[in-house]
Design a protein around this motif. Structure first.
Motif, PDB file in Angstrom:
ATOM      1  N   GLY A 110       0.873  -1.239   0.201  1.00  0.00           N
ATOM      2  CA  GLY A 110       0.006  -0.091   0.030  1.00  0.00           C
ATOM      3  C   GLY A 110       0.906   1.177   0.004  1.00  0.00           C
ATOM      4  N   PRO A 111       0.859   1.892  -1.180  1.00  0.00           N
ATOM      5  CA  PRO A 111       2.055   2.785  -1.247  1.00  0.00           C
ATOM      6  C   PRO A 111       1.688   4.501  -1.074  1.00  0.00           C
ATOM      7  N   LEU A 112       2.533   5.127  -0.371  1.00  0.00           N
ATOM      8  CA  LEU A 112       2.376   6.752  -0.495  1.00  0.00           C
ATOM      9  C   LEU A 112       3.595   7.257  -1.127  1.00  0.00           C
ATOM     10  N   VAL A 113       3.322   8.100  -2.071  1.00  0.00           N
ATOM     11  CA  VAL A 113       4.542   8.600  -2.802  1.00  0.00           C
ATOM     12  C   VAL A 113       4.780  10.028  -2.495  1.00  0.00           C
ATOM     13  N   THR A 114       6.056  10.488  -2.403  1.00  0.00           N
ATOM     14  CA  THR A 114       6.342  11.801  -2.076  1.00  0.00           C
ATOM     15  C   THR A 114       7.846  12.239  -2.934  1.00  0.00           C
ATOM     16  N   VAL A 115       7.514  13.391  -3.642  1.00  0.00           N
ATOM     17  CA  VAL A 115       8.989  13.853  -4.177  1.00  0.00           C
ATOM     18  C   VAL A 115       9.568  14.928  -3.105  1.00  0.00           C
ATOM     19  N   LEU A 116      11.169  14.581  -2.990  1.00  0.00           N
ATOM     20  CA  LEU A 116      11.546  15.353  -1.965  1.00  0.00           C
ATOM     21  C   LEU A 116      12.648  16.324  -2.942  1.00  0.00           C
ATOM     22  N   ASN A 117      13.063  17.483  -2.268  1.00  0.00           N
ATOM     23  CA  ASN A 117      14.110  18.152  -3.157  1.00  0.00           C
ATOM     24  C   ASN A 117      15.539  17.825  -2.218  1.00  0.00           C
ATOM     25  N   ALA A 118      16.560  18.595  -2.868  1.00  0.00           N
ATOM     26  CA  ALA A 118      17.904  18.392  -2.529  1.00  0.00           C
ATOM     27  C   ALA A 118      17.935  18.097  -0.972  1.00  0.00           C
ATOM     28  N   ASP A 119      17.255  18.948  -0.195  1.00  0.00           N
ATOM     29  CA  ASP A 119      17.046  19.048   1.154  1.00  0.00           C
ATOM     30  C   ASP A 119      16.420  17.832   1.949  1.00  0.00           C
ATOM     31  N   GLY A 120      15.815  17.029   0.993  1.00  0.00           N
ATOM     32  CA  GLY A 120      14.982  16.098   1.722  1.00  0.00           C
ATOM     33  C   GLY A 120      13.546  16.523   2.035  1.00  0.00           C
ATOM     34  N   VAL A 151      12.680  10.363  -4.757  1.00  0.00           N
ATOM     35  CA  VAL A 151      11.275   9.916  -4.459  1.00  0.00           C
ATOM     36  C   VAL A 151      11.103   9.010  -3.247  1.00  0.00           C
ATOM     37  N   LEU A 152      10.492   9.366  -2.424  1.00  0.00           N
ATOM     38  CA  LEU A 152      10.111   8.544  -1.024  1.00  0.00           C
ATOM     39  C   LEU A 152       8.921   7.645  -1.410  1.00  0.00           C
TER      40      LEU A 152
END
Lengths: 226, 238
Positions: A110-120, A151-152
């Motif tokens: 069951g996924p949750l997807v988050t895009v992170l920048n260079a600082d996380g 991508v987390l």
């Protein structure tokens, strides 16, 4: 004496039978509804990010990452959530990503997807309505912005354990062999048959994260490559 | 096989509403095939053809006859399904259009329709550039390849299916593709990177006779398929 001979033959036979018996494959894994006994962190460890850029230049690349009891976890609103981090290729906006949980026999991560920048720091996340069945993945499809670096993908404590029922139709192809009088040899041909049935899977904290990366122009991470 | 290796894999274009603020969508009219279709896969005829073709020229002839007979049977079955649905005044285009409009409006889009002639059937329309189009307006084509009832081999039942190709372009500059994807309701093979919707198992018929005996259920099944496909299209625009 005769009795002894008989028993030794019997033993030999038993040994032979045991030798022929094959171990059945383990049954497909079941869904994991709860994470227990793990110490989770508040932020993801970006140093262990898996590269989305393949070693060989390619336009299309697929990654399957197993999330299991050994995977790191995050605290998500007081609840544990297993995770994996991927490092985006250079020129991130030149890629179409399909990311989510893979359909397995009895479970779907069951996924949750988050895009992170260079600082996380999170710069984009996706609401539940954006998730769809894409290929054999329950996930999202998007093109990251050029500010994106990681991508987390983490498991969703809200959905873990929830049943997903689906009726599925399948076209199965099998290869058959026949004697060919023209070539004096055996030739193969394919036939197909249909299969259908109800399936029940559960969203899970463990399973497989599926990532498909497609370069819009050039190759992955190399937009000017031909 | 060699050719297959060279084919560029399908590349979808996912829509990003935040990066591309679209507020007005003109939906292309007449997107589904005029008539309800059928799809038969893994039939005895097809399998016979495959088996026979491995036996050289004579086999090919036998196979071609088998396939021809199979096509004749399917044509007759398609007519019977069409007649059964006609008794319910079934209008697939109207059902799909209404469901899509409703779903798009729920997502705060202003929705209108646009008539663009389709130069080739089963191909996406070529949207002419409209310099007068206000910013944030787009044209959405929902091209239906086929829809109706399908049977996969002899071990399955007749169930609804829909195959769709959706594309949305900027109305002022149609070269800008904002969305491109393919949606299949009741797929037999889950294609990579395209959207699939599982079938509602309530609507199934063992034989065409059963479908003819209950045309209301047949119409309801296809309506459910078209509504689910329209909703999936709108979900791609969230």
């Amino acid at each position: 004496m005769n009795q002894m001979r008989f028993s030794s033959i019997a033993l030999l036979l038993a040994g032979l039978v045991a030798g022929c018996a094959t171990t059945p494959p383990p049954p497909p894994p079941q869904a994991v509804s709860e994470i227990t006994g793990k110490t989770c962190t508040d932020t993801p460890d970006l140093t262990k990010a898996i590269a989305m850029t393949p070693k060989r230049k390619a336009q299309w690349h697929a990654i399957a990452t197993t999330i299991d009891g050994m995977s790191p976890c995050l605290n998500l609103d007081g609840k544990p959530s297993n995770y994996v981090v991927y490092a985006l290729p250079s020129a991130p906006s030149n890629h179409t990503l399909t990311i989510g949980g893979l359909y397995e026999a009895f479970r779907i991560l069951g996924p949750l997807v988050t895009v992170l920048n260079a600082d996380g720091q999170p710069i984009r996340s996706f609401p539940a309505e954006r998730f769809a069945n894409v290929g054999s993945t329950f996930g999202v499809q998007f093109r990251p912005s050029d500010e994106g670096r990681f991508v987390l993908v983490q498991t969703n404590p809200q959905t873990a354990g929830i049943e997903v029922k689906a009726f599925e139709t399948q076209l199965v192809t099998q290869t058959n062999y026949s004697y060919n009088p023209y070539t004096y040899g055996s030739s193969s041909y394919q036939t197909q048959y249909g299969r259908e049935g109800a399936t029940v899977r559960k969203f899970s904290h463990e399973g497989v994260v599926s990532v498909t990366i497609q370069a819009v122009a050039g190759k992955i991470g190399l937009p000017n490559e031909k | 096989m060699v050719l297959a290796g060279c084919v560029t894999p399908y590349q979808p274009v996912p829509f990003d509403r935040t990066a591309t603020p679209v507020s007005k969508i003109a939906v292309v009219e007449n997107t589904l095939p005029l008539e309800v279709g059928t799809q038969k896969l893994a039939t005895n005829g097809a399998n016979m053809m495959s088996a026979a073709s491995s036996a050289g020229l004579a086999g090919l002839l036998v196979g071609a006859v088998a396939a021809g007979v199979e096509a004749g049977i399917e044509s007759g079955q398609r007519e019977r399904i069409q007649k059964a649905l006609a008794t319910q005044n079934f209008n697939g285009e109207a059902i799909f259009d209404a469901a899509l409009e409703e779903a798009l409006k729920q997502q705060d889009y202003r929705v209108s329709t646009i008539a663009i002639p389709r130069s080739k059937s089963r191909e996406l329309v070529v949207v002419p550039a409209n310099d007068a189009a206000e910013p944030g307006s787009a044209v959405l084509d929902t091209l239906g390849f086929n829809y109706g009832y399908q049977l996969v081999g002899n071990s399955t039942q007749w169930r609804p299916f829909v195959t769709l190709h959706v594309r949305m372009v900027d109305h002022k500059d149609p070269k800008k593709i904002l969305l491109d994807n393919k949606i299949t309701y009741n797929p037999v093979v889950k294609s990579d990177v395209t959207v699939s919707i599982p079938v509602d198992e309530a609507f199934a018929f063992q034989k065409i006779d059963d479908l003819e005996a209950n045309p209301t259920k047949a119409a309801e099944g296809l309506e459910a398929a078209l509504r689910a496909t329209a909703k999936a299209t709108a979900d791609l625009l969230r």
